[in-house]
Design an enzyme around this catalytic site. Structure first.
Site, PDB file in Angstrom:
ATOM      1  N   HIS A 166     -75.979 -24.166  36.646  1.00 18.11           N
ATOM      2  CA  HIS A 166     -75.903 -25.591  36.322  1.00 18.11           C
ATOM      3  C   HIS A 166     -76.720 -26.338  37.374  1.00 18.11           C
ATOM      4  O   HIS A 166     -76.322 -26.414  38.532  1.00 18.11           O
ATOM      5  CB  HIS A 166     -74.444 -26.043  36.314  1.00 18.11           C
ATOM      6  CG  HIS A 166     -73.607 -25.298  35.324  1.00 18.11           C
ATOM      7  ND1 HIS A 166     -72.292 -24.945  35.557  1.00 18.11           N
ATOM      8  CD2 HIS A 166     -73.915 -24.838  34.080  1.00 18.11           C
ATOM      9  CE1 HIS A 166     -71.827 -24.294  34.503  1.00 18.11           C
ATOM     10  NE2 HIS A 166     -72.787 -24.220  33.595  1.00 18.11           N
ATOM     11  N   GLU A 169     -75.633 -28.739  40.301  1.00 19.63           N
ATOM     12  CA  GLU A 169     -74.745 -28.197  41.333  1.00 19.63           C
ATOM     13  C   GLU A 169     -75.591 -27.679  42.500  1.00 19.63           C
ATOM     14  O   GLU A 169     -75.666 -26.479  42.775  1.00 19.63           O
ATOM     15  CB  GLU A 169     -73.846 -27.126  40.719  1.00 19.63           C
ATOM     16  CG  GLU A 169     -72.934 -27.712  39.646  1.00 19.63           C
ATOM     17  CD  GLU A 169     -72.266 -26.678  38.761  1.00 19.63           C
ATOM     18  OE1 GLU A 169     -72.302 -25.478  39.084  1.00 19.63           O
ATOM     19  OE2 GLU A 169     -71.700 -27.083  37.716  1.00 19.63           O
ATOM     20  N   HIS A 259     -71.329 -21.985  42.204  1.00 13.91           N
ATOM     21  CA  HIS A 259     -71.299 -23.230  41.434  1.00 13.91           C
ATOM     22  C   HIS A 259     -70.747 -24.386  42.274  1.00 13.91           C
ATOM     23  O   HIS A 259     -70.349 -24.208  43.425  1.00 13.91           O
ATOM     24  CB  HIS A 259     -70.404 -23.060  40.200  1.00 13.91           C
ATOM     25  CG  HIS A 259     -70.988 -22.223  39.123  1.00 13.91           C
ATOM     26  ND1 HIS A 259     -71.557 -22.751  37.989  1.00 13.91           N
ATOM     27  CD2 HIS A 259     -71.095 -20.875  39.004  1.00 13.91           C
ATOM     28  CE1 HIS A 259     -71.984 -21.780  37.208  1.00 13.91           C
ATOM     29  NE2 HIS A 259     -71.717 -20.618  37.805  1.00 13.91           N
ATOM     30  N   GLU A 335     -66.701 -21.713  43.566  1.00 12.20           N
ATOM     31  CA  GLU A 335     -66.861 -23.150  43.343  1.00 12.20           C
ATOM     32  C   GLU A 335     -66.739 -23.927  44.654  1.00 12.20           C
ATOM     33  O   GLU A 335     -65.881 -23.633  45.488  1.00 12.20           O
ATOM     34  CB  GLU A 335     -65.788 -23.661  42.372  1.00 12.20           C
ATOM     35  CG  GLU A 335     -65.832 -23.032  40.992  1.00 12.20           C
ATOM     36  CD  GLU A 335     -66.872 -23.664  40.082  1.00 12.20           C
ATOM     37  OE1 GLU A 335     -67.552 -24.617  40.514  1.00 12.20           O
ATOM     38  OE2 GLU A 335     -66.985 -23.196  38.927  1.00 12.20           O
TER      39      GLU A 335
END
Length: 375
Positions: A166, A169, A259, A335
């Protein structure tokens, strides 16, 4: 007064920019997609006063809860990014700032430019222990690159690090830069021990087209790459297709897919508990890696994160799930926050590019803790 986003990763639309107290802006959607949240623009102003910049379509963005307790970042030199006063009323996200110079940049997170990406690749390949491999091209004709660190040997574990599926990010590629800085440090004992046991296959940017276009979540075709891992194609998702083919050819013993999360103000990992082949060995490796990360750095925690999938119910179009199922290995999605780490807050900078890099460095120690047991 002028506002522009006509540069690498730029994204904003100007509705009205005549009154410094009432600048009206909107974020542009990803191409052929309804996703939007990433912004990156420059304000040039002759006015020595407080400016209020209203992003009027924030409430309809991909993750509206992400604006709550979030502060935008700004920079005068594009090197140091600091947090600025921001608020969200449920519809409009407002940045309030007194510019201390004529020109100031604002962004959703510290940008990681395509130029810096190229620097990262080519500086790394200068190391005797690193090889730059071209995998193919994206839809916009950009190179898909992989770095191979270590001397390949059948006895060594194959550890994959992929980042920035993504594109908004950006903390993910900052993580990789820190990871590489330590891994290529021949004076670092952890790096030397790892390279005696493993070879690293690193894709610093899985989505260069989306990155340059200023997308939040998709590639040039408006495709979310982290939903393409079961059936990628060169027509829609060449980035995944090319990396997946290389994984199938070389094998995988561990994957970290890096991410950023818009909503949760924590660093955490999401495992593959729901894949059909999930085993006690995979659970043991997951727990060992998490425990090592907790020991290594207070930036990491295990209390907050995503809910676990029910047995056999994992979405196998997601990279970490597909890899875990295909190779019966340790595969984690890692994350980091767009906001701050609520457990270790920094009022001036929040979660930042520098802290992302340091987390990347710290993760080497956690990999060392599990590398002997990967197969």
């Amino acid at each position: 007064m002028k506002i522009t986003s006509n540069f690498d990763s730029g994204n904003i639309e100007v509705i009205a920019a005549t009154d410094p107290q009432n600048i009206q802006l909107a974020i542009r959607k990803d191409h052929q997609s309804d996703f939007y949240q990433w912004f990156h623009f420059r304000l040039n102003t002759p006015h020595a006063q407080v400016h209020k910049l209203h992003i009027v379509n924030a409430g309809g963005s991909a993750y509206p809860d992400g604006w709550k307790d979030y502060q935008a970042v700004a920079s005068y030199d594009r090197q140091t990014w600091f947090r600025v006063e921001s608020e969200f009323d449920g519809k409009t996200f407002t940045i309030t700032h007194y510019p201390e110079a004529e020109s100031v940049y604002f962004a959703y997170f510290a940008p990681y430019s395509y130029e810096r990406h190229q620097d990262l690749l080519h500086q790394a390949q200068n190391d005797y222990n690193c090889q730059l491999v071209e995998l193919g091209e994206t839809l916009d004709g950009r190179d898909m690159n992989m770095l191979v660190v270590g001397e390949p040997d059948d006895s060594k574990k194959k550890v994959w690090i992929i980042a920035r599926q993504h594109p908004g990010e950006t903390m993910a590629e900052w993580f990789v830069e820190g990871f590489l800085d330590r891994l290529l440090d021949e004076d670092d004992g952890v790096a030397r021990a790892l390279l005696a046991k493993a070879v690293f296959y690193i894709v610093p940017n899985m989505n260069p087209d989306g990155s340059v276009r200023g997308h939040l979540r998709t590639n040039a075709a408006g495709v979310n790459l982290n939903r393409e891992w079961q059936n990628p194609s060169m027509a829609q998702s060449p980035e995944v297709f090319l990396v997946r083919e290389k994984m199938l050819a070389l094998g995988v013993d561990m994957l970290l897919d890096v991410h950023g999360d818009e909503n949760l103000p924590y660093n955490f990992v999401a495992g593959a508990e729901g894949v059909p082949s999930y085993s006690g060995k995979m659970q043991q490796l997951e727990e060992a890696f998490k425990a090592a990360m907790v020991m290594v750095t207070p930036e990491f925690q295990t209390e907050f994160g995503y809910g676990k999938d029910e047995p056999g119910k994992a979405n196998l179009t997601v990279a970490s799930n597909w890899v875990a199922e295909q190779f019966s290995c340790l595969a984690y999605t890692l994350e980091m926050p767009f906001k701050d780490n609520a457990n270790l807050p920094d009022e001036a900078f929040g979660w930042s590019d520098i802290r992302s890099m340091k987390l990347g460095q710290d993760s080497l120690t956690a990999i060392l803790a599990v590398v002997d047991d990967l197969r």
